[in-house]
Design a protein around this motif. Structure first.
Motif, mmCIF file in Angstrom:
data_model
loop_
_atom_site.group_PDB
_atom_site.id
_atom_site.type_symbol
_atom_site.label_atom_id
_atom_site.label_comp_id
_atom_site.label_asym_id
_atom_site.label_seq_id
_atom_site.Cartn_x
_atom_site.Cartn_y
_atom_site.Cartn_z
ATOM 1 N N ASN A 115 -3.962 -6.306 -10.764
ATOM 2 C CA ASN A 115 -3.505 -6.385 -9.374
ATOM 3 C C ASN A 115 -2.147 -5.716 -9.230
ATOM 4 O O ASN A 115 -1.347 -5.691 -10.164
ATOM 5 C CB ASN A 115 -3.380 -7.846 -8.927
ATOM 6 C CG ASN A 115 -4.692 -8.602 -8.989
ATOM 7 O OD1 ASN A 115 -5.656 -8.251 -8.334
ATOM 8 N ND2 ASN A 115 -4.710 -9.650 -9.787
ATOM 9 N N TRP A 116 -1.912 -5.186 -8.039
ATOM 10 C CA TRP A 116 -0.569 -4.710 -7.715
ATOM 11 C C TRP A 116 0.311 -5.934 -7.482
ATOM 12 O O TRP A 116 -0.120 -6.919 -6.871
ATOM 13 C CB TRP A 116 -0.594 -3.824 -6.475
ATOM 14 C CG TRP A 116 -1.164 -2.475 -6.738
ATOM 15 C CD1 TRP A 116 -2.482 -2.116 -6.713
ATOM 16 C CD2 TRP A 116 -0.427 -1.302 -7.085
ATOM 17 N NE1 TRP A 116 -2.621 -0.789 -7.026
ATOM 18 C CE2 TRP A 116 -1.378 -0.257 -7.257
ATOM 19 C CE3 TRP A 116 0.921 -1.009 -7.265
ATOM 20 C CZ2 TRP A 116 -1.004 1.039 -7.604
ATOM 21 C CZ3 TRP A 116 1.299 0.279 -7.606
ATOM 22 C CH2 TRP A 116 0.342 1.289 -7.777
ATOM 23 N N THR A 117 1.549 -5.872 -7.959
ATOM 24 C CA THR A 117 2.437 -7.030 -7.939
ATOM 25 C C THR A 117 3.822 -6.631 -7.433
ATOM 26 O O THR A 117 4.302 -5.529 -7.724
ATOM 27 C CB THR A 117 2.575 -7.626 -9.354
ATOM 28 O OG1 THR A 117 1.272 -7.917 -9.870
ATOM 29 C CG2 THR A 117 3.390 -8.902 -9.342
ATOM 30 N N ASP A 145 -1.976 -6.666 3.826
ATOM 31 C CA ASP A 145 -3.269 -7.346 3.931
ATOM 32 C C ASP A 145 -4.031 -6.906 5.177
ATOM 33 O O ASP A 145 -5.268 -6.929 5.199
ATOM 34 C CB ASP A 145 -3.074 -8.863 3.966
ATOM 35 C CG ASP A 145 -2.731 -9.445 2.601
ATOM 36 O OD1 ASP A 145 -2.889 -8.722 1.596
ATOM 37 O OD2 ASP A 145 -2.295 -10.617 2.543
ATOM 38 N N PRO A 151 -5.840 -2.982 -1.425
ATOM 39 C CA PRO A 151 -6.016 -4.086 -2.377
ATOM 40 C C PRO A 151 -5.006 -5.192 -2.146
ATOM 41 O O PRO A 151 -3.916 -4.954 -1.612
ATOM 42 C CB PRO A 151 -5.802 -3.405 -3.740
ATOM 43 C CG PRO A 151 -4.953 -2.213 -3.443
ATOM 44 C CD PRO A 151 -5.382 -1.742 -2.084
ATOM 45 N N LYS A 152 -5.374 -6.393 -2.528
ATOM 46 C CA LYS A 152 -4.477 -7.524 -2.371
ATOM 47 C C LYS A 152 -3.294 -7.393 -3.337
ATOM 48 O O LYS A 152 -3.483 -7.212 -4.540
ATOM 49 C CB LYS A 152 -5.215 -8.832 -2.639
ATOM 50 C CG LYS A 152 -6.364 -9.096 -1.678
ATOM 51 C CD LYS A 152 -5.874 -9.250 -0.249
ATOM 52 C CE LYS A 152 -7.013 -9.568 0.699
ATOM 53 N NZ LYS A 152 -6.568 -9.637 2.115
ATOM 54 N N VAL A 153 -2.108 -7.492 -2.776
ATOM 55 C CA VAL A 153 -0.882 -7.402 -3.568
ATOM 56 C C VAL A 153 -0.372 -8.823 -3.829
ATOM 57 O O VAL A 153 -0.322 -9.658 -2.915
ATOM 58 C CB VAL A 153 0.187 -6.571 -2.836
ATOM 59 C CG1 VAL A 153 1.486 -6.549 -3.627
ATOM 60 C CG2 VAL A 153 -0.334 -5.155 -2.597
ATOM 61 N N THR A 154 0.005 -9.104 -5.072
ATOM 62 C CA THR A 154 0.454 -10.436 -5.461
ATOM 63 C C THR A 154 1.975 -10.506 -5.481
ATOM 64 O O THR A 154 2.618 -9.802 -6.268
ATOM 65 C CB THR A 154 -0.085 -10.815 -6.847
ATOM 66 O OG1 THR A 154 -1.512 -10.737 -6.838
ATOM 67 C CG2 THR A 154 0.345 -12.222 -7.236
ATOM 68 N N ARG A 180 -0.169 -16.657 -1.560
ATOM 69 C CA ARG A 180 -0.510 -16.046 -2.850
ATOM 70 C C ARG A 180 0.698 -15.910 -3.770
ATOM 71 O O ARG A 180 0.554 -15.445 -4.911
ATOM 72 C CB ARG A 180 -1.123 -14.651 -2.657
ATOM 73 C CG ARG A 180 -2.563 -14.637 -2.207
ATOM 74 C CD ARG A 180 -3.284 -13.340 -2.589
ATOM 75 N NE ARG A 180 -2.589 -12.142 -2.179
ATOM 76 C CZ ARG A 180 -2.708 -11.577 -0.964
ATOM 77 N NH1 ARG A 180 -3.486 -12.146 -0.068
ATOM 78 N NH2 ARG A 180 -2.064 -10.470 -0.663
ATOM 79 N N PRO A 226 -1.333 -2.187 -11.486
ATOM 80 C CA PRO A 226 -2.308 -3.054 -12.170
ATOM 81 C C PRO A 226 -2.273 -2.955 -13.694
ATOM 82 O O PRO A 226 -2.831 -3.838 -14.371
ATOM 83 C CB PRO A 226 -3.659 -2.565 -11.622
ATOM 84 C CG PRO A 226 -3.336 -2.007 -10.277
ATOM 85 C CD PRO A 226 -2.001 -1.353 -10.450
#
Length: 277
Positions: A115-117, A145, A151-154, A180, A226
């Motif tokens: 995941n992208w963070t 979002d 993609p979902k970023v955390t 999140r 990721p």
């Protein structure tokens, strides 16, 4: 036509006209009333080399070829920019870490891979800057979002004050921000290794023995891809919409860098157009 003239000659026209002058001379000898009997042969028009169909095909393939060249040029530009960023020294920031989550469980940075963070270092007793930055981070993630195909970023919060920021304290603190968001703490040594990996400046006062001390620290959001590699950072002066736009651009550049051909680029183009509007 020669046969027609011979038939007309049988009706009284001198054969001398046919034998001496040929067809042209014979025509001059034919009375006008007989000319209508001579069949006129017209050669069927087969059309020229350029038709609407060929023009359409030329436009289709010509336009498609120009579009392909444009996409390939854009792909090379983004890949070059990404490689320049990777070799500019920024890759020295970041790295693996091992901390503790809000449930008291050991948390390794590998758990964020895939995941992208966005990582932010702060502390829960911070009176204003940290809450403002985490609110900004929450807004940034909400903007991302809302973008189709993104993609979902955390978002991740790592404390620099493990003495006061227990797992229970961070869990309570996280309730005010994005659902999140991952909150992490740890031992002094674990936190120190994480801050050192990300080149985070932090300084706790040594003369204040109370529990109301403040921790001076750098105010930066770190974007991690990721694979767990640092990509970009965003300072306090970057607003949430601008940070979201920058992150979306980095994600799209990574996507194009992974594309293998024109069809991959074609499929990713609508996402790029949406992100730029």
């Amino acid at each position: 036509m020669q046969g027609a003239l011979q038939r007309i000659a049988c009706r009284g026209i001198s054969r001398a006209c046919l034998s001496t002058g040929g067809a042209a001379a014979a025509l001059r000898c034919v009375p006008r009333r007989h000319l209508a009997q001579i069949p006129v042969t017209r050669k069927a028009y087969s059309g020229g080399p350029v038709t609407w169909a060929t023009l359409g095909l030329f436009g289709l393939f010509g336009g498609g070829g120009a579009f392909y060249v444009h996409l390939e040029r854009e792909k090379r530009r983004l890949i070059t920019a990404k490689r320049q960023a990777e070799t500019s020294g920024r890759a020295a920031i970041g790295g693996p870490f091992e901390l503790v989550d809000t449930e008291g469980n050991l948390f390794h940075s590998d758990q964020l891979k895939g995941n992208w963070t966005i990582v932010y270092f702060g502390f829960t007793f911070c009176p204003d800057i940290c809450p403002e930055e985490l609110d900004k981070l929450t807004e940034c993630v909400e903007i991302l979002d809302a973008q189709p195909g993104m993609p979902k970023v955390t978002p991740v919060f790592i404390t620099i004050d493990p003495h006061r920021d227990t797992p229970a304290k961070i869990k309570e603190y996280m309730e005010d921000f994005h659902p999140r968001m991952v909150g992490l703490t740890g031992s002094d040594e674990q936190v120190k290794r994480a801050t050192k990996a990300y080149r985070v400046y932090c300084s706790k006062p040594t003369t204040d023995d109370s529990e109301d001390y403040l921790v001076d620290h750098s105010i930066i959001n770190y974007l991690v891809n990721p694979d767990g590699d640092f990509v970009q950072y965003y300072g306090q002066n970057v607003l949430a919409p601008d940070m979201a736009a920058g992150i979306a651009k980095e994600i799209e550049a990574a996507r194009l860098g992974q594309d293998t051909g024109v069809f991959d680029i074609l499929f990713s183009l609508p996402r790029k157009l949406m992100a730029s509007t």
